[in-house]
Design a protein around this motif. Sequence first.
Motif, mmCIF file in Angstrom:
data_model
loop_
_atom_site.group_PDB
_atom_site.id
_atom_site.type_symbol
_atom_site.label_atom_id
_atom_site.label_comp_id
_atom_site.label_asym_id
_atom_site.label_seq_id
_atom_site.Cartn_x
_atom_site.Cartn_y
_atom_site.Cartn_z
ATOM 1 N N LEU A 106 -52.139 1.834 -24.772
ATOM 2 C CA LEU A 106 -52.806 1.194 -25.905
ATOM 3 C C LEU A 106 -52.532 2.064 -27.128
ATOM 4 O O LEU A 106 -52.722 3.286 -27.047
ATOM 5 N N ILE A 107 -52.091 1.469 -28.196
ATOM 6 C CA ILE A 107 -51.825 2.249 -29.404
ATOM 7 C C ILE A 107 -52.516 1.605 -30.596
ATOM 8 O O ILE A 107 -52.378 0.401 -30.823
ATOM 9 N N LEU A 108 -53.288 2.419 -31.296
ATOM 10 C CA LEU A 108 -53.946 1.961 -32.517
ATOM 11 C C LEU A 108 -53.533 2.915 -33.626
ATOM 12 O O LEU A 108 -53.871 4.102 -33.602
ATOM 13 N N SER A 109 -52.751 2.399 -34.563
ATOM 14 C CA SER A 109 -52.203 3.244 -35.626
ATOM 15 C C SER A 109 -52.905 2.927 -36.943
ATOM 16 O O SER A 109 -53.437 1.838 -37.119
ATOM 17 N N ARG A 110 -52.855 3.898 -37.843
ATOM 18 C CA ARG A 110 -53.485 3.645 -39.157
ATOM 19 C C ARG A 110 -52.757 2.520 -39.888
ATOM 20 O O ARG A 110 -53.281 1.949 -40.821
ATOM 21 N N THR A 119 -52.296 -1.103 -37.301
ATOM 22 C CA THR A 119 -51.449 -1.864 -36.371
ATOM 23 C C THR A 119 -51.835 -1.452 -34.961
ATOM 24 O O THR A 119 -52.317 -0.339 -34.733
ATOM 25 N N ALA A 120 -51.620 -2.372 -34.046
ATOM 26 C CA ALA A 120 -52.043 -2.098 -32.682
ATOM 27 C C ALA A 120 -51.097 -2.797 -31.722
ATOM 28 O O ALA A 120 -50.658 -3.911 -32.001
ATOM 29 N N TRP A 121 -50.770 -2.131 -30.637
ATOM 30 C CA TRP A 121 -49.946 -2.796 -29.641
ATOM 31 C C TRP A 121 -50.217 -2.210 -28.265
ATOM 32 O O TRP A 121 -50.838 -1.149 -28.125
ATOM 33 N N VAL A 122 -49.792 -2.937 -27.261
ATOM 34 C CA VAL A 122 -50.039 -2.568 -25.864
ATOM 35 C C VAL A 122 -48.728 -2.736 -25.107
ATOM 36 O O VAL A 122 -48.018 -3.728 -25.310
ATOM 37 N N THR A 123 -48.378 -1.755 -24.275
ATOM 38 C CA THR A 123 -47.120 -1.847 -23.518
ATOM 39 C C THR A 123 -47.381 -1.639 -22.032
ATOM 40 O O THR A 123 -48.377 -1.028 -21.636
ATOM 41 N N LEU A 124 -46.444 -2.126 -21.260
ATOM 42 C CA LEU A 124 -46.485 -1.914 -19.803
ATOM 43 C C LEU A 124 -45.137 -1.366 -19.373
ATOM 44 O O LEU A 124 -44.086 -1.897 -19.776
ATOM 45 N N ALA A 125 -45.152 -0.333 -18.544
ATOM 46 C CA ALA A 125 -43.901 0.230 -18.011
ATOM 47 C C ALA A 125 -44.169 0.734 -16.599
ATOM 48 O O ALA A 125 -45.327 1.007 -16.247
#
Length: 294
Positions: A106-110, A119-125
């Motif tokens: 989970l990433i929440l950036s300024r 900005t926010a995004w979610v990844t799967l690996a």
Amino acid sequence: MAWRYALVIDPAAADDARTDFADTLTEIDPAAPALSVGELSTQRGDGIFESIGVVDGHPQEMNAHLERLAHSARLCDLPAPHLEQWRQAIAQVADAAEPGESVIKLILSRGVEHGPTPTAWVTLAPAPDNTRARERGIRVVTLDRGMDSGAPARAPWLLLGAKTLSYAVNMAAIREAKRRGADDAVFVTSDGFVLEGPTSSVLLRFGDRFVTPEPGSGILHGTTQVSLFDHLAERGFATAYEELPVAALTEADAAWLVSSVRLAAPISAIDDRGLPIDAEFTASLNRYLLSPRD
Ligand code: PLP
């Protein structure tokens, strides 16, 4: 690493009353470029993140990770994440997981410089293979983090308890550990107290007592450590948060680095002093950590 799935979130305000956030989640091609060059996460590491272990499609300790995301957001003066929106994003991403171990980030950036929103995004690996570390153990070296134990209270702007995207120092510590012939590091304060690994919590065993450094000592409060304390208490062991002098590392009966994706890796040597590994006990911890946990 072959990313399997990614989505961007259009972040909702924390008090948004909607219950369905599907139209705020946009699947993107995980292999294609996606960020603006003005992103403050990439320019300055200005943002926060979480890494969630996923086992057979089940995101482990999702709520503990979301609470920590909200805690990091508070420490970094970022807008509070709408937890239900993030839950729905995680569920959508976890649906794409294959059997076995994966990792959701989970990433929440300024956000973008001069832009209006985070900005926010979610990844799967797929998760890296940690079998060797879990079974054979890891050699660690202690590294001075260059701050005394008063630093977190004296200088809260160092964001010591937040999981920020500024991990260059943590990565440098792992490289230094490898230069010294070890696998990983344990940060210690300049006045001689144990902190944490660059990407893990430290767990020590003394007889039937398990201890870990105080979360207020400028470390990240690990979700894996909290989950293991619950499990160990259920098995009848005592658990405690303590101020641990560096000498405790080699006086312990056993020690582990624990985190969401590696799970429990027993420490086989600290600064070249061997430490016994209890393979069977460690396997029991990892069986628990691999079982579905909420
Ligand atoms: N401490 C640091 C600095 C970390 O980066 C991590 C995880 O990446 C941890 C502790 C362990 O946290 P968790 O068990 O929630 O993965």
